[in-house]
Design a protein around this motif. Structure first.
Motif, PDB file in Angstrom:
ATOM      1  N   PRO A  43       0.899  -1.165   0.022  1.00 21.70           N
ATOM      2  CA  PRO A  43       0.094   0.098  -0.248  1.00 21.70           C
ATOM      3  C   PRO A  43       0.685   1.338   0.111  1.00 21.70           C
ATOM      4  O   PRO A  43       2.029   1.311   0.359  1.00 21.70           O
ATOM      5  CB  PRO A  43      -0.787  -0.237   1.308  1.00 21.70           C
ATOM      6  N   GLY A  44       0.264   2.616  -0.256  1.00 21.21           N
ATOM      7  CA  GLY A  44       0.777   3.764  -0.366  1.00 21.21           C
ATOM      8  C   GLY A  44       0.283   4.567   0.616  1.00 21.21           C
ATOM      9  O   GLY A  44      -0.680   4.305   1.219  1.00 21.21           O
ATOM     10  N   SER A  45       1.042   5.578   0.738  1.00 15.93           N
ATOM     11  CA  SER A  45       0.482   6.607   1.712  1.00 15.93           C
ATOM     12  C   SER A  45       0.528   8.187   1.098  1.00 15.93           C
ATOM     13  O   SER A  45       1.086   8.400   0.222  1.00 15.93           O
ATOM     14  CB  SER A  45       1.610   6.910   2.876  1.00 15.93           C
ATOM     15  N   ASP A  46      -0.446   8.822   1.659  1.00 15.22           N
ATOM     16  CA  ASP A  46      -0.910  10.367   1.212  1.00 15.22           C
ATOM     17  C   ASP A  46       0.343  11.006   1.939  1.00 15.22           C
ATOM     18  O   ASP A  46      -0.004  11.464   3.052  1.00 15.22           O
ATOM     19  CB  ASP A  46      -2.017  10.765   1.557  1.00 15.22           C
ATOM     20  N   ALA A  47       1.265  11.263   1.383  1.00 12.62           N
ATOM     21  CA  ALA A  47       2.621  11.823   1.959  1.00 12.62           C
ATOM     22  C   ALA A  47       3.358  12.708   1.096  1.00 12.62           C
ATOM     23  O   ALA A  47       3.470  12.972  -0.025  1.00 12.62           O
ATOM     24  CB  ALA A  47       3.448  10.773   2.302  1.00 12.62           C
ATOM     25  N   ILE A  48       4.357  13.410   1.790  1.00 17.22           N
ATOM     26  CA  ILE A  48       5.397  14.175   1.302  1.00 17.22           C
ATOM     27  C   ILE A  48       6.646  13.895   1.843  1.00 17.22           C
ATOM     28  O   ILE A  48       6.796  13.530   3.102  1.00 17.22           O
ATOM     29  CB  ILE A  48       5.306  15.809   1.170  1.00 17.22           C
ATOM     30  N   ARG A  49       7.563  13.610   0.608  1.00 15.34           N
ATOM     31  CA  ARG A  49       8.894  13.292   1.163  1.00 15.34           C
ATOM     32  C   ARG A  49      10.058  14.066   0.678  1.00 15.34           C
ATOM     33  O   ARG A  49       9.883  14.211  -0.553  1.00 15.34           O
ATOM     34  CB  ARG A  49       9.026  11.774   0.919  1.00 15.34           C
ATOM     35  N   PHE A  50      11.068  14.155   1.413  1.00 17.10           N
ATOM     36  CA  PHE A  50      12.302  14.881   1.058  1.00 17.10           C
ATOM     37  C   PHE A  50      13.557  13.930   0.977  1.00 17.10           C
ATOM     38  O   PHE A  50      13.732  13.432   2.284  1.00 17.10           O
ATOM     39  CB  PHE A  50      12.684  16.244   1.962  1.00 17.10           C
ATOM     40  N   GLN A  51      14.255  13.575   0.172  1.00 16.17           N
ATOM     41  CA  GLN A  51      15.241  12.851   0.333  1.00 16.17           C
ATOM     42  C   GLN A  51      16.678  13.480  -0.441  1.00 16.17           C
ATOM     43  O   GLN A  51      16.549  13.883  -1.580  1.00 16.17           O
ATOM     44  CB  GLN A  51      14.938  11.285  -0.605  1.00 16.17           C
ATOM     45  N   TYR A  52      17.766  13.530   0.516  1.00 16.04           N
ATOM     46  CA  TYR A  52      18.809  14.345  -0.049  1.00 16.04           C
ATOM     47  C   TYR A  52      20.129  13.337   0.169  1.00 16.04           C
ATOM     48  O   TYR A  52      20.285  12.945   1.281  1.00 16.04           O
ATOM     49  CB  TYR A  52      19.096  15.343   1.262  1.00 16.04           C
ATOM     50  N   TYR A  53      20.802  13.209  -0.787  1.00 16.49           N
ATOM     51  CA  TYR A  53      21.793  12.239  -0.797  1.00 16.49           C
ATOM     52  C   TYR A  53      23.164  12.960  -0.474  1.00 16.49           C
ATOM     53  O   TYR A  53      23.530  13.912  -0.910  1.00 16.49           O
ATOM     54  CB  TYR A  53      21.843  11.706  -2.268  1.00 16.49           C
ATOM     55  N   THR A  54      23.551  12.734   0.934  1.00 18.07           N
ATOM     56  CA  THR A  54      24.589  13.350   1.446  1.00 18.07           C
ATOM     57  C   THR A  54      26.058  12.898   0.908  1.00 18.07           C
ATOM     58  O   THR A  54      26.988  13.195   1.221  1.00 18.07           O
ATOM     59  CB  THR A  54      24.664  13.036   3.020  1.00 18.07           C
ATOM     60  N   GLY A  55      26.028  11.458   0.354  1.00 20.53           N
ATOM     61  CA  GLY A  55      27.100  10.754  -0.321  1.00 20.53           C
ATOM     62  C   GLY A  55      26.626   9.540  -1.166  1.00 20.53           C
ATOM     63  O   GLY A  55      25.351   9.316  -1.280  1.00 20.53           O
TER      64      GLY A  55
END
Length: 388
Positions: free
Chosen positions: A171-183
């Motif tokens: 299942p999915g979620s009603d969401a907002i996501r930030f993903q930052y690749y630090t390396g």
């Protein structure tokens, strides 16, 4: 034409139009999916009367890349379920299938009666921007923070039910996501979702690699609980080794509760003769050492890591073997060491052609009344699946 039928016409139009575009190898718009038929036969424990359920299930995955750094995706599940089992548990079973636990209700009843249900569920609908090291995803999406293959105490956004084997996308979620690749092997994620009760789940997770082990630490809130956790995935020689640990504490009663620990550790190994071995255990500090049964079906309700089991411990084991390159045999099991109930799930998977699969499985439950697995009986499945 009412709104729901208009919506269905639009989905069919997108499917046929999308297939045509995909056939021209225009990779700015992609369509994938499958069509399957599955028969379910249930032999309840307390009666000699078996019951049956048939289901036709179609999934359509749409991906559109209007510009270089933007992806728009949708996933639509179309179900037609019919048979005596629908009527035997009407309206409970129908209502359960139509439950949408997201902030937006994107599950639509198209037609129904006491013995059948035709409905559509949108479990993916999101926009994803990729800006160098930063990714921003908004909408109904899968946020997978789990490391283990069976039980995932870290998966606070999209906890899934192991017994629901036919829903591989989860299942999915009603969401907002930030993903930052630090390396190259590290990242920072911040995510937040709302459910159908307007309850917030929000957390931060930092993931990095040390000595070939992927480690992660998370903290935040899950509905009414403070949550902290960690997990890992690596190897001990040739064996995969994974684990997750989460701590939950009720925010409304923070001073007079001790909280709840949920932990799971797993290992898997493939032998030289291709036999696959997998074992795992689950610990629940709030679990019982007595009978751990409930009065409801094991597949109902909105799952979260706190209710993966009502027992203090559960043990899992699995053995799989490719009989031929086109036939795979598998048997999995779960055992409750306190109430001595158990589950066994033997299966055979046949690859008939490149995109046609035949799958047969049994879910066998054993135990005394009111134990964790003792009240469900036996279920048998036969599925024919065509992927496109």
């Amino acid at each position: 034409m009412n709104d729901k039928r208009l919506f269905w016409v639009f989905i069919l139009f997108a499917f046929f139009t999308g297939n045509r575009i995909y056939g021209q190898e225009n990779h700015s718009f992609l369509v994938t999916g499958f069509l399957e038929y599955m028969n379910t036969t249930w032999a309840p424990k307390e009666t000699t009367r078996w019951t049956n359920l048939s289901g036709i299930y179609n999934r359509i995955n749409l991906q559109w890349y209007p510009v270089k750094n933007l992806k728009i995706a949708a996933g639509i599940r179309n179900h037609f379920n019919f048979g005596p089992m629908m009527a035997d548990f009407y309206p409970f079973y129908t209502d359960n299938l139509l439950n949408d636990y997201g902030w937006l209700d994107m599950t639509f009843r198209l037609a129904s009666d006491t013995s059948f249900l035709f409905y559509t569920n949108i479990d993916r609908l999101y926009l994803k921007w990729s800006l160098k090291k930063l990714e921003i995803t908004v909408g109904r999406q899968r946020i997978n923070w789990g490391q283990n293959l069976v039980w995932n105490p870290n998966d606070i956004f999209n906890t899934y039910n192991y017994f629901d084997f036919d829903y591989v996308e989860r299942p999915g979620s009603d969401a907002i996501r930030f993903q930052y690749y630090t390396g190259e092997l590290s990242s920072l994620q911040i995510a937040a979702k709302l459910n159908n009760k307007q309850q917030l789940t929000a957390a931060l997770m930092y993931k990095f690699n040390v000595h070939n082990y992927d480690l992660q630490f998370l903290g935040g809130v899950m509905e009414k609980d403070l949550v902290m956790g960690m997990g890992w995935a690596g190897q001990i020689k040739a064996a995969g080794f994974t684990g997750e640990l989460s701590y939950f504490r009720n925010l409304d009663r923070f001073s007079d509760t001790t909280g709840q620990w949920i932990a799971s550790i797993g290992a898997n190994y493939t032998c030289n003769n291709q036999i696959y071995l997998h074992g795992s255990f689950l610990f629940n500090s709030a679990g019982t050492t007595g009978p751990a049964g409930t009065n409801t079906f094991f597949f109902t309700g909105n799952m979260n890591p706190k209710n993966l089991t009502r027992s203090k411990f559960d043990l899992f084991g699995e053995v799989a073997y490719p009989i031929t390159p086109l036939i795979k045999a598998d048997i999995s099991s779960i055992y409750n060491p306190f109430d001595h109930s158990a589950f066994a799930g033997p299966s055979l998977d046949f690859s008939l052609t490149e995109n046609l699969q035949l799958f047969t499985m049994a879910q066998l439950f054993f135990g005394k009344d009111k134990t964790e697995f003792g009240n469900y009986g036996q279920m048998y499945y036969l599925r024919l699946k065509w992927s496109f």
